[in-house]
Write a protein that holds these residues in place. Structure first.
Motif, PDB file in Angstrom:
ATOM      1  N   MET A 145      -3.840  16.894   6.611  1.00 18.12           N
ATOM      2  CA  MET A 145      -4.239  15.963   5.562  1.00 18.12           C
ATOM      3  C   MET A 145      -3.311  14.745   5.545  1.00 18.12           C
ATOM      4  O   MET A 145      -3.755  13.614   5.332  1.00 18.12           O
ATOM      5  CB  MET A 145      -4.214  16.670   4.207  1.00 18.12           C
ATOM      6  N   GLY A 146      -2.026  14.967   5.809  1.00 23.83           N
ATOM      7  CA  GLY A 146      -1.097  13.849   5.871  1.00 23.83           C
ATOM      8  C   GLY A 146      -1.434  12.879   6.988  1.00 23.83           C
ATOM      9  O   GLY A 146      -1.381  11.657   6.805  1.00 23.83           O
ATOM     10  N   VAL A 147      -1.795  13.416   8.151  1.00 17.89           N
ATOM     11  CA  VAL A 147      -2.168  12.557   9.287  1.00 17.89           C
ATOM     12  C   VAL A 147      -3.435  11.764   8.966  1.00 17.89           C
ATOM     13  O   VAL A 147      -3.511  10.551   9.204  1.00 17.89           O
ATOM     14  CB  VAL A 147      -2.367  13.409  10.552  1.00 17.89           C
ATOM     15  N   LEU A 148      -4.457  12.438   8.419  1.00 17.72           N
ATOM     16  CA  LEU A 148      -5.703  11.754   8.071  1.00 17.72           C
ATOM     17  C   LEU A 148      -5.463  10.681   7.011  1.00 17.72           C
ATOM     18  O   LEU A 148      -6.060   9.594   7.057  1.00 17.72           O
ATOM     19  CB  LEU A 148      -6.730  12.768   7.569  1.00 17.72           C
ATOM     20  N   SER A 149      -4.592  10.974   6.049  1.00 21.92           N
ATOM     21  CA  SER A 149      -4.277  10.005   5.003  1.00 21.92           C
ATOM     22  C   SER A 149      -3.572   8.783   5.589  1.00 21.92           C
ATOM     23  O   SER A 149      -3.879   7.641   5.238  1.00 21.92           O
ATOM     24  CB  SER A 149      -3.402  10.656   3.932  1.00 21.92           C
TER      25      SER A 149
END
Length: 365
Positions: free
Chosen positions: A223-227
Motif C-alpha cells: 500500500m505504501g508503494v502504491l500510495s
C-alpha cells in the motif's frame, strides 16, 4: 532546536509537543518521588529547554510583525457556523488516513476515484485494529509512550491554534509534517510486533502461522508503494489550485486580448494570480502570443470594492477585450463597460482553486 526554529517556525510546535511529553513524564515521576525532578538528568533537560527558549525568543519580534499581516492573514478564520466547527477534526482524521494510504483519488476518471476511495476505506478499516494491537504490545517501552504523547500533543496544539487563535493549521495536509515522522515510526513499531509474532485470523484473535504476521507487513508495504506512485503521478495530493487547467481553458477559448482579474484581499489571491502568470510564461517562453494576457489585482478595502477597481481599469483598456473574472464576488457590470456574459460552455466554471467567468467587452461606440 535553534536551527529548526530558524528554518520554519512550525518547528516550534514540535518542540511544544515534546515539552508536553516531558511535562507528563516529570509529573509521573514526581508523584512517585517528590525529589525526582532534581535528578541530574533532569538538569540536563532544563539546560536544553533554557537554550531552546533563548533561541526561540530571538524570533519573537519577527513573529509579532508577521502575525496578522497579509502574508498570514489567509489562514485565519473566525466565521465558522454549525457543523463547520467540526471541520478541523475530520480534516485531521483525513490527513492521518492519507499518511497510511493514498490511492488515485484525484484521477480524472470518476470510476477510478470511487474505487480508490473504497479501497482506502477498506484498508484503513482492516489496518486500524492491527496497528492498535501492535502498539498496545509496545506501550511498555518508554520511547513508544513518548512518541504517542508527542503525536497526540501536536494534534492538540493544532486544534488549540485552530479553535482558540482561529489560525486554521488543519486546513492543509502539508502542515502535518510536524508529527508525520513520529507517526510513521509508531506504525513501524506496530508492524514490528506482527513481523515477529503470530497474527490474527479473520475469525477472531487466534494464534496462527508466523508467516501471516509477515504478510500483514508486506500488505502495508505494498500500500505504501502504491500510495507513493499515486502521489508521484500527480493523481493524489495535487496542489490546492491548478493554474495550468485554467490557463489551458483561457488559451483555447479567447480569440481577443485577455484581462484576468481576481478579487484581492490577501497574499493568497496574489499567489493564485502569479500561478496563472507563470503558467502563461511557461506555455509561451518566447513571448510569441499576439495578445499576452494582462492581470489585475482588484484590491478590496474600506474605500473601494473589487467591482469599483475593475470598472475603473476597464475604462482605460482597448477593445475588444475578453474579461476573465477569477474568484470574484457576484458582480453586475455597468452598461458603461459594455461587457456581456459569454455564451461559450467553457466561459464559466470551476477548477481547483479557481472559480471563473468570461465576459466579452465590445468596442466602444
Amino acid at each position: 532546536n535553534s536551527l529548526g526554529i530558524a528554518t520554519h517556525y512550525f518547528f516550534a510546535f514540535g518542540l511544544m509537543a515534546q515539552g508536553l511529553v516531558l511535562l507528563g513524564q516529570g509529573l509521573k515521576q514526581s508523584l512517585r518521588n517528590s525529589r525526582a525532578l532534581l535528578e541530574s538528568y533532569w538538569w540536563r533537560v532544563y539546560g536544553v529547554a533554557a537554550g531552546t527558549l533563548a533561541a526561540g525568543l530571538v524570533w519573537v519580534p519577527v513573529w509579532n510583525n508577521t502575525y496578522g499581516s497579509e502574508l498570514t492573514q489567509w489562514i485565519y478564520r473566525s466565521d465558522r457556523l454549525g457543523f463547520e466547527w467540526l471541520e478541523p477534526i475530520y480534516l485531521t482524521l483525513a490527513w492521518l488516513i492519507t499518511m497510511v494510504s493514498m490511492l488515485p483519488i484525484q484521477a480524472p476518471a470518476l470510476p477510478v476515484v470511487i474505487l480508490s476511495g473504497l479501497i482506502m476505506l477498506t484498508f484503513v478499516g482492516w489496518a486500524l485494529p492491527i496497528l492498535i494491537r501492535g502498539l498496545r504490545a509496545q506501550t511498555q517501552r518508554l520511547e513508544i509512550q513518548g512518541l504517542v504523547g508527542f503525536v497526540l500533543g501536536a494534534i492538540a496544539i493544532f486544534w488549540g491554534l485552530t479553535y482558540i487563535l482561529h489560525a486554521d493549521v488543519t486546513s492543509a495536509a502539508r502542515y502535518s509534517f510536524v508529527y508525520f515522522p513520529a507517526l510513521i515510526v509508531l506504525i513501524g513499531a506496530a508492524l514490528a510486533y506482527w513481523w515477529q509474532r503470530e497474527a490474527m485470523t479473520g475469525t477472531g484473535w487466534r494464534s496462527h502461522k508466523l508467516q501471516d504476521g509477515r504478510k500483514i507487513v508486506l500488505i502495508f508495504g505494498l500500500m505504501g508503494v502504491l500510495s507513493t506512485l499515486s502521489v508521484a503521478s500527480d493523481l493524489a495530493y495535487q496542489k490546492t489550485h491548478r493554474p495550468e487547467l485554467l490557463a489551458q481553458t483561457i488559451q483555447q477559448t479567447s480569440r481577443a486580448p485577455v484581462l484576468i482579474a481576481i478579487a484581492h484581499k490577501t497574499h493568497g489571491q496574489t499567489g493564485r494570480l502569479m500561478g496563472l502568470a507563470w503558467e502563461f510564461e511557461h506555455r509561451d517562453p518566447q513571448n510569441r502570443l499576439a495578445y499576452p494576457p494582462q492581470f489585475l489585482l482588484a484590491h478590496q478595502d474600506a474605500a473601494q470594492t473589487p467591482a469599483m477597481v475593475l470598472e475603473q481599469s476597464l475604462v482605460t483598456l482597448p477593445r475588444p477585450l475578453d474579461l476573465w473574472l477569477v474568484n470574484f464576488p457576484e458582480i453586475n457590470l455597468s452598461q458603461t463597460t459594455q461587457c456581456t456574459t459569454a455564451q461559450e460552455a467553457a466561459g464559466k466554471g470551476w477548477v481547483d482553486g479557481y472559480d471563473y467567468q468570461l465576459y466579452h467587452c465590445s468596442s466602444r461606440s
